[in-house]
Write an enzyme that holds these catalytic residues in place. Sequence first.
Site, PDB file in Angstrom:
ATOM      1  N   SER A   1     -15.657  39.221  40.487  1.00 36.66           N
ATOM      2  CA  SER A   1     -15.448  37.820  40.875  1.00 36.66           C
ATOM      3  C   SER A   1     -15.927  37.680  42.318  1.00 36.66           C
ATOM      4  CB  SER A   1     -13.950  37.512  40.787  1.00 36.66           C
ATOM      5  OG  SER A   1     -13.638  36.334  41.491  1.00 36.66           O
TER       6      SER A   1
ATOM      7  N   TYR B   1      -4.783  38.095  41.722  1.00 34.63           N
ATOM      8  CA  TYR B   1      -6.156  38.048  41.198  1.00 34.63           C
ATOM      9  C   TYR B   1      -7.126  38.689  42.194  1.00 34.63           C
ATOM     10  CZ  TYR B   1     -10.319  36.052  38.933  1.00 34.63           C
ATOM     11  OH  TYR B   1     -11.526  35.889  38.291  1.00 34.63           O
TER      12      TYR B   1
HETATM   13  N1  LIG Z   1     -15.088  31.182  34.966  1.00 33.76           N
HETATM   14  C1  LIG Z   1     -15.333  31.566  36.205  1.00 33.76           C
HETATM   15  O1  LIG Z   1     -15.746  30.774  37.064  1.00 33.76           O
HETATM   16  C2  LIG Z   1     -15.119  32.997  36.610  1.00 33.76           C
HETATM   17  C3  LIG Z   1     -15.508  33.383  37.892  1.00 33.76           C
HETATM   18  C4  LIG Z   1     -15.346  34.711  38.285  1.00 33.76           C
HETATM   19  C5  LIG Z   1     -14.825  35.630  37.393  1.00 33.76           C
HETATM   20  N2  LIG Z   1     -14.450  35.238  36.149  1.00 33.76           N
HETATM   21  C6  LIG Z   1     -13.930  36.273  35.249  1.00 33.76           C
HETATM   22  O2  LIG Z   1     -14.667  36.238  34.041  1.00 33.76           O
HETATM   23  C7  LIG Z   1     -13.832  36.676  32.963  1.00 33.76           C
HETATM   24  C8  LIG Z   1     -13.867  35.648  31.844  1.00 33.76           C
HETATM   25  O3  LIG Z   1     -13.476  34.384  32.355  1.00 33.76           O
HETATM   26  P1  LIG Z   1     -13.719  33.025  31.563  1.00 33.76           P
HETATM   27  O4  LIG Z   1     -13.867  31.976  32.595  1.00 33.76           O
HETATM   28  O5  LIG Z   1     -14.778  33.185  30.536  1.00 33.76           O
HETATM   29  O6  LIG Z   1     -12.285  32.836  30.863  1.00 33.76           O
HETATM   30  P2  LIG Z   1     -11.865  32.109  29.519  1.00 33.76           P
HETATM   31  O7  LIG Z   1     -12.797  31.001  29.177  1.00 33.76           O
HETATM   32  O8  LIG Z   1     -10.419  31.806  29.696  1.00 33.76           O
HETATM   33  O9  LIG Z   1     -12.041  33.257  28.410  1.00 33.76           O
HETATM   34  C9  LIG Z   1     -11.261  34.407  28.495  1.00 33.76           C
HETATM   35  C10 LIG Z   1     -11.548  35.313  27.314  1.00 33.76           C
HETATM   36  O10 LIG Z   1     -10.705  36.472  27.445  1.00 33.76           O
HETATM   37  C11 LIG Z   1      -9.807  36.545  26.336  1.00 33.76           C
HETATM   38  N3  LIG Z   1      -8.524  37.034  26.829  1.00 33.76           N
HETATM   39  C12 LIG Z   1      -7.730  36.446  27.751  1.00 33.76           C
HETATM   40  N4  LIG Z   1      -6.604  37.161  27.901  1.00 33.76           N
HETATM   41  C13 LIG Z   1      -6.714  38.235  27.066  1.00 33.76           C
HETATM   42  C14 LIG Z   1      -5.857  39.330  26.751  1.00 33.76           C
HETATM   43  N5  LIG Z   1      -4.675  39.455  27.317  1.00 33.76           N
HETATM   44  N6  LIG Z   1      -6.276  40.226  25.833  1.00 33.76           N
HETATM   45  C15 LIG Z   1      -7.479  40.094  25.217  1.00 33.76           C
HETATM   46  N7  LIG Z   1      -8.321  39.083  25.473  1.00 33.76           N
HETATM   47  C16 LIG Z   1      -7.926  38.158  26.385  1.00 33.76           C
HETATM   48  C17 LIG Z   1      -9.757  35.117  25.786  1.00 33.76           C
HETATM   49  O11 LIG Z   1      -9.398  35.049  24.410  1.00 33.76           O
HETATM   50  P3  LIG Z   1      -7.847  34.900  23.957  1.00 33.76           P
HETATM   51  O12 LIG Z   1      -7.230  33.865  24.861  1.00 33.76           O
HETATM   52  O13 LIG Z   1      -7.909  34.500  22.526  1.00 33.76           O
HETATM   53  O14 LIG Z   1      -7.263  36.262  24.137  1.00 33.76           O
HETATM   54  C18 LIG Z   1     -11.211  34.690  25.982  1.00 33.76           C
HETATM   55  O15 LIG Z   1     -12.020  35.256  24.972  1.00 33.76           O
HETATM   56  C19 LIG Z   1     -12.452  36.927  33.572  1.00 33.76           C
HETATM   57  O16 LIG Z   1     -12.326  38.291  33.891  1.00 33.76           O
HETATM   58  C20 LIG Z   1     -12.489  36.090  34.849  1.00 33.76           C
HETATM   59  O17 LIG Z   1     -11.619  36.582  35.827  1.00 33.76           O
HETATM   60  C21 LIG Z   1     -14.574  33.945  35.733  1.00 33.76           C
END
Ligand SMILES: NC(=O)c1ccc[n+]([C@@H]2O[C@H](COP(=O)([O-])OP(=O)(O)OC[C@H]3O[C@@H](n4cnc5c(N)ncnc54)[C@H](OP(=O)(O)O)[C@@H]3O)[C@@H](O)[C@H]2O)c1
Length: 258
Positions: free
Chosen positions: A145, A158
């Site tokens: 991140s 986080y």
């Molecule tokens: N979006 C951003 O701007 C951003 C920026 C920097 C870093 N990130 C990182 O990128 C990653 C993905 O983020 P995203 O924005 O794509 O999030 P998201 O849209 O909320 O998707 C999260 C994914 O992870 C799964 N998940 C969540 N909790 C889980 C658990 N306890 N066990 C297994 N699967 C789980 C969810 O499915 P279920 O809920 O069905 O389990 C979903 O498939 C994360 O590590 C986040 O910190 C995101």
Amino acid sequence: MEQFRLNNKISLITGGSRGIGFGIASALAAAGSDIVLVARTEAQLEHAKEKLSRSKHKIWTYPYDMNNVDGIHDIYAGILADTGGIDVLVNNAGGTRRGPAESITAEDWNFVINLNLSAVFALCQAFGKERIKNGKKGKIINIASLMSDTVREDNAPYAASKGGIRQLTKALAVDWAKYDINVNAIGPGFIRTELTRPLWEDEMFDSWLKRKTPQGRWGNPSDIGSAAVFLASPASDYITGQILYVDGGLLSTFGPVY
Ligand SMILES: NC(=O)c1ccc[n+]([C@@H]2O[C@H](COP(=O)([O-])OP(=O)(O)OC[C@H]3O[C@@H](n4cnc5c(N)ncnc54)[C@H](OP(=O)(O)O)[C@@H]3O)[C@@H](O)[C@H]2O)c1
């Protein structure tokens, strides 16, 4: 372009059912990889599988809560038995519990550190052990991140977990270079997903972000997918221990002064 192909590879993506994880899964499948998805919600996994199946690759899905760190070695053993071996591991599942540092509960702290850091280590260890035992190469991509390197207010667990990912990525890269296991991370900027919905639906935040980001826009999951194809493929064989920020230039600037 052969160097970027992933034919005859199997890639496992945690949190691959939507958002960034699904963007990565789609890009890896387009580059030729079979795909394993792990997430909690079965219906979303099935939906993702259906969309990915159009690529004609094999797709496996495993409903699992990655917060259950103690069970990760067992679930991985089951995945190995079903698939025969994983070549590319993408640790993407993650989440947060926000609040001022003085009021964060132990439960919130443990939830975030478990999911974003301890689960990642456990899965990397399961992957690394099998690769080393069988003399096979491997690629690990951890999703870091901007908060691996800088911080936003009210998000201490986080920031700690993603800072940990930066150092874990380097530590594993150093330990496993001799086994031809490359370990890198991608640091996404602000990407439009369910996780960031409250931010992109907030007009003030949205206009701040577009002004602050040199490229003037939100990132898409596909922006992360292309970087993942590079780090998963032979094109990046001499790259290990790196954090590749995919952020439209955000981390490089103070933002506009006026
Ligand atoms: N979006 C951003 O701007 C951003 C920026 C920097 C870093 N990130 C990182 O990128 C990653 C993905 O983020 P995203 O924005 O794509 O999030 P998201 O849209 O909320 O998707 C999260 C994914 O992870 C799964 N998940 C969540 N909790 C889980 C658990 N306890 N066990 C297994 N699967 C789980 C969810 O499915 P279920 O809920 O069905 O389990 C979903 O498939 C994360 O590590 C986040 O910190 C995101």
